[in-house]
Scaffold this active site. Structure first.
Site, PDB file in Angstrom:
ATOM      1  N   CYS A 128     -24.508 -35.666 -30.103  1.00  0.00           N
ATOM      2  CA  CYS A 128     -23.932 -35.465 -31.428  1.00  0.00           C
ATOM      3  C   CYS A 128     -24.719 -34.488 -32.310  1.00  0.00           C
ATOM      4  CB  CYS A 128     -23.752 -36.833 -32.101  1.00  0.00           C
ATOM      5  SG  CYS A 128     -22.499 -36.817 -33.375  1.00  0.00           S
ATOM      6  N   ARG A 133     -13.312 -37.875 -40.383  1.00  0.00           N
ATOM      7  CA  ARG A 133     -14.305 -37.814 -39.311  1.00  0.00           C
ATOM      8  C   ARG A 133     -13.624 -38.112 -37.979  1.00  0.00           C
ATOM      9  NH1 ARG A 133     -19.497 -37.746 -40.751  1.00  0.00           N
ATOM     10  NH2 ARG A 133     -20.256 -38.740 -38.842  1.00  0.00           N
ATOM     11  N   HIS A 140     -21.706 -41.117 -28.143  1.00  0.00           N
ATOM     12  CA  HIS A 140     -22.709 -42.176 -28.268  1.00  0.00           C
ATOM     13  C   HIS A 140     -22.260 -43.244 -27.259  1.00  0.00           C
ATOM     14  CE1 HIS A 140     -24.136 -40.435 -32.073  1.00  0.00           C
ATOM     15  NE2 HIS A 140     -22.867 -40.254 -32.363  1.00  0.00           N
TER      16      HIS A 140
HETATM   17  N1  GLN Z   1     -24.149 -34.843 -38.766  1.00  0.00           N
HETATM   18  C1  GLN Z   1     -23.312 -34.632 -37.695  1.00  0.00           C
HETATM   19  C2  GLN Z   1     -21.823 -34.766 -37.950  1.00  0.00           C
HETATM   20  O1  GLN Z   1     -21.397 -35.586 -38.768  1.00  0.00           O
HETATM   21  C3  GLN Z   1     -23.753 -35.502 -36.533  1.00  0.00           C
HETATM   22  C4  GLN Z   1     -23.415 -36.959 -36.698  1.00  0.00           C
HETATM   23  C5  GLN Z   1     -24.029 -37.788 -35.621  1.00  0.00           C
HETATM   24  O2  GLN Z   1     -24.975 -37.368 -34.966  1.00  0.00           O
HETATM   25  N2  GLN Z   1     -23.525 -38.952 -35.410  1.00  0.00           N
HETATM   26  O3  GLN Z   1     -21.100 -34.058 -37.334  1.00  0.00           O
END
Ligand code: GLN
Length: 264
Positions: A95, A132, A207
């Site tokens: 990520c 998101r 993840h």
């Molecule tokens: N900051 C990054 C995003 O929101 C990565 C988020 C994360 O590593 N979970 O894309």
């Protein structure tokens, strides 16, 4: 003989249980009586430590933490990490970490964060109002030669099950995608790609944590690390993975991907 796992910025980059990737590598070595050590690669670490590691784990991070990491990961440290990845040290980068290995990451608010430019990709957050990318993700590994090597071990096509939660969208340049999305968003929710694969570095939005849910990837990394370090093959004894397999099957049921159940 031992393997050293380098854990990138554990206090800043370990969202959504990504530390599970470190624990998984460590335990799967120990269960086979392979000596293993975990070292932190962070702000306090001397650059020389970067050169010692045989496996690298980089987890996710929020935008603010990514900025702090990138302020530290410059100059000699950046070079040492680049050198490791270029020379074929296996790594798993989740990520926020792949965003930092690319050319840049544009957060929802604030300045563009320059990356290491090691992976030919860019990541952009479309803005605070943009939804998101959250949910369970399933993808098939297609990157070569990883896909072929995993297929030879598994006897079936390698299917990864994970969980994604990212605002940034990643767009690949010439780097090979890690896989193709079966369910979920992947790199950007548009082009069907997920992650990237370069040398022996696995970059992913998944993840899970990724490795306990997909233990064949952990074993692939351990084998590669051993070959890389000792120039000999390591034949891993099989472990009792029935719980991981049951968890994978349960998730495929939940996602109604019944056609994949027979393949894992
Ligand atoms: N900051 C990054 C995003 O929101 C990565 C988020 C994360 O590593 N979970 O894309």
């Amino acid at each position: 003989m031992e393997l050293i796992i380098g854990w990138l910025y554990p206090n800043l980059m370990s969202t959504y249980g990504d530390r599970g990737n470190v624990i998984c590598l460590q335990r799967r070595c120990q269960w086979r009586e392979i000596e293993v050590k975990v070292v932190s690669l962070d702000r306090q670490t001397d650059t020389t430590q970067f050169a010692r590691v045989d496996l690298i784990v980089g987890g996710g991070a929020q935008d603010r933490q990514q900025e702090i990491v990138m302020r530290d990961l410059k100059g000699a440290k950046a070079e040492a990490l680049r050198e490791k990845i270029e020379s074929g040290t296996p790594g798993v980068f989740t990520c926020g970490s792949p965003q930092l290995l690319g050319h840049y990451y544009e957060p929802a608010l604030g300045q563009r964060i320059e990356g290491l430019g090691l992976l030919d990709l860019v990541s952009k957050h479309p803005g605070i109002d943009a939804p998101r990318c959250i949910g369970n993700v399933v993808f098939e590994i297609t990157a070569s030669p990883l896909a072929e090597e995993l297929q030879a071990i598994l006897g079936t096509k390698p299917v990864v099950i994970g969980f994604e939660n990212h605002g940034g969208r990643t767009y690949l340049g010439k780097v090979e995608p890690l896989g193709k999305v079966i369910k979920g968003y992947g790199n950007n929710g548009e082009d069907g790609t997920e992650g990237a694969f370069y040398r022996h570095a696995i970059a992913t939005y998944s993840h899970g944590p990724l490795l306990p849910k997909n233990p064949f990837l952990a074993d692939w990394m351990i084998t590669k690390a051993w070959q890389q370090k000792y120039q000999t093959d390591l034949i891993l004894t099989k472990l009792e993975d029935s719980l991981a397999i049951a968890a994978r099957q349960a998730m495929l049921h939940r996602l109604e991907l019944y056609n994949l159940i027979a393949t894992i």
